[in-house]
Design a protein around this motif. Structure first.
Motif, PDB file in Angstrom:
ATOM      1  N   MET A   1      46.738  20.077 -15.176  1.00  0.00           N
ATOM      2  CA  MET A   1      46.007  20.537 -16.227  1.00  0.00           C
ATOM      3  C   MET A   1      44.621  20.541 -15.731  1.00  0.00           C
ATOM      4  N   LEU A   2      43.870  21.651 -16.102  1.00  0.00           N
ATOM      5  CA  LEU A   2      42.364  21.481 -16.005  1.00  0.00           C
ATOM      6  C   LEU A   2      41.525  21.706 -16.987  1.00  0.00           C
ATOM      7  N   ILE A   3      40.407  21.197 -17.334  1.00  0.00           N
ATOM      8  CA  ILE A   3      39.538  21.334 -18.235  1.00  0.00           C
ATOM      9  C   ILE A   3      38.241  22.163 -17.758  1.00  0.00           C
ATOM     10  N   TYR A   4      38.092  23.440 -18.476  1.00  0.00           N
ATOM     11  CA  TYR A   4      37.173  24.194 -18.050  1.00  0.00           C
ATOM     12  C   TYR A   4      35.927  23.943 -19.060  1.00  0.00           C
ATOM     13  N   GLN A 121      57.900  16.023 -17.994  1.00  0.00           N
ATOM     14  CA  GLN A 121      58.022  14.725 -17.455  1.00  0.00           C
ATOM     15  C   GLN A 121      56.912  14.062 -16.653  1.00  0.00           C
ATOM     16  N   ASP A 122      56.007  14.809 -16.359  1.00  0.00           N
ATOM     17  CA  ASP A 122      54.544  14.699 -15.466  1.00  0.00           C
ATOM     18  C   ASP A 122      53.794  13.818 -16.156  1.00  0.00           C
ATOM     19  N   SER A 133      50.281   9.078 -22.081  1.00  0.00           N
ATOM     20  CA  SER A 133      51.210   9.056 -21.293  1.00  0.00           C
ATOM     21  C   SER A 133      52.624   8.777 -21.974  1.00  0.00           C
ATOM     22  N   LEU A 134      53.721   9.358 -21.901  1.00  0.00           N
ATOM     23  CA  LEU A 134      54.906   8.852 -22.700  1.00  0.00           C
ATOM     24  C   LEU A 134      55.699   7.957 -21.899  1.00  0.00           C
ATOM     25  N   GLN A 135      56.529   6.977 -22.629  1.00  0.00           N
ATOM     26  CA  GLN A 135      57.533   6.250 -21.942  1.00  0.00           C
ATOM     27  C   GLN A 135      59.053   6.695 -22.192  1.00  0.00           C
ATOM     28  N   GLY A 170      67.737  14.597 -16.909  1.00  0.00           N
ATOM     29  CA  GLY A 170      66.527  14.772 -17.710  1.00  0.00           C
ATOM     30  C   GLY A 170      65.986  13.315 -17.980  1.00  0.00           C
ATOM     31  N   LYS A 171      64.657  13.401 -18.930  1.00  0.00           N
ATOM     32  CA  LYS A 171      64.383  12.120 -19.673  1.00  0.00           C
ATOM     33  C   LYS A 171      64.269  12.612 -21.180  1.00  0.00           C
ATOM     34  N   VAL A 172      64.309  11.627 -22.040  1.00  0.00           N
ATOM     35  CA  VAL A 172      64.385  11.719 -23.611  1.00  0.00           C
ATOM     36  C   VAL A 172      62.967  10.915 -23.938  1.00  0.00           C
TER      37      VAL A 172
END
Length: 213
Positions: A1-4, A121-122, A133-135, A170-172
Motif C-alpha cells: 500500500m502506498l500513500i500519495y 493476510q498480509d 493488524s489482524l490476529q 487460509g486464515k479466518v
C-alpha cells in the motif's frame, strides 16, 4: 500500500473558495478515477512565515502499478483544473509514503468472520485497509479450490470444486461490520462476498471472483 501525499500552501485571498473546491470537486474527482481507496485532508498546524495556510491531502493507493496509472492517465488533467482556477495562488509538492506498520487498540465490536486466502493476510495490507493488524487463525474452506484464472491477471480467487476432497487453506479473522465494508471496498467490483461454512463448522464470509462464485 502506498500513500500519495500532496502538501499545498494556499493564499489567504482564495482560501475559502479553494477549500470548498477541494472538498466538493477536486478530491471527489480524484477518487472517481478508481485509482485510490480513500482520501484524507488535514491542515498543517504551523504558521507559515510567507503567509497562507498549509494542507496535506493523503490518497491511499492499492499498489505501485495503480499509482503510476494515475500519474499517466489522470494527474495532468486534474492538476490543470487547479491551475486554471487558482493560478499563482498556491504552492504544492508531492511525496509518496509506504505504510510499514501501524497499531491501534483492538476493536471490541468484532461481529463478523472473514476467511481470507490472498493479500488480506498480509499485515501491510491489513493496516492500509483496517488501520490495524489482524490476529487470525488457520482455517480450511472445504469443497473449494483456487481458480486457475486470475482476477485482472494478477489476483487469486476461490471457486467451488466438483471434488469434495478439495480444500483451500487460509486464515479466518474476527472483524467488525464496519471493517467488513472496508474489505468490500478493498476487494472492489471484481469480487463478491458470500457466507460459507469452514471445516471447523464456523460460518464466515469469503470473496469469490464475480465469474467464479
Amino acid at each position: 500500500m502506498l500513500i500519495y501525499n500532496v502538501t499545498i500552501n494556499i493564499d489567504d485571498t482564495v482560501h475559502d473558495s479553494w477549500l470548498d473546491w477541494m472538498k466538493e470537486v477536486h478530491i471527489p474527482e480524484v477518487l472517481a478515477t478508481g485509482k485510490f481507496m480513500e482520501a484524507r485532508m488535514t491542515r498543517v498546524l504551523v504558521e507559515e512565515e510567507t503567509g497562507g495556510t498549509t494542507y496535506s491531502i493523503q490518497y491511499l493507493s492499492k499498489d505501485r502499478e495503480t499509482l503510476e496509472a494515475y500519474y499517466k492517465e489522470d494527474a495532468p488533467r486534474l492538476r490543470e483544473d487547479g491551475q486554471k482556477l487558482f493560478a499563482n495562488k498556491f504552492v504544492a509538492f508531492r511525496t509518496e509514503l509506504e505504510v510499514i506498520s501501524e497499531q491501534k487498540q483492538a476493536s471490541n465490536s468484532a461481529t463478523e468472520f472473514l476467511f481470507t486466502y490472498g493479500t488480506l493476510q498480509d499485515s501491510p495490507t491489513q493496516i492500509a485497509v483496517f488501520s490495524r493488524s489482524l490476529q487470525g487463525k488457520d482455517a480450511v474452506l472445504p469443497g473449494h479450490k483456487i481458480a486457475t484464472e486470475l482476477i485482472a491477471g494478477l489476483y487469486p480467487s476461490v471457486t467451488r470444486s466438483d471434488n469434495a476432497s478439495d480444500s483451500v487453506q487460509g486464515k479466518v479473522y474476527a472483524i467488525s461490520g464496519m471493517e467488513l465494508l472496508k474489505a468490500d471496498t478493498y476487494e472492489g467490483s471484481a469480487y463478491h462476498r458470500k457466507k460459507v461454512v469452514l471445516e471447523s463448522g464456523l460460518r464466515a464470509w469469503v470473496y469469490y471472483g464475480r465469474s467464479m462464485g
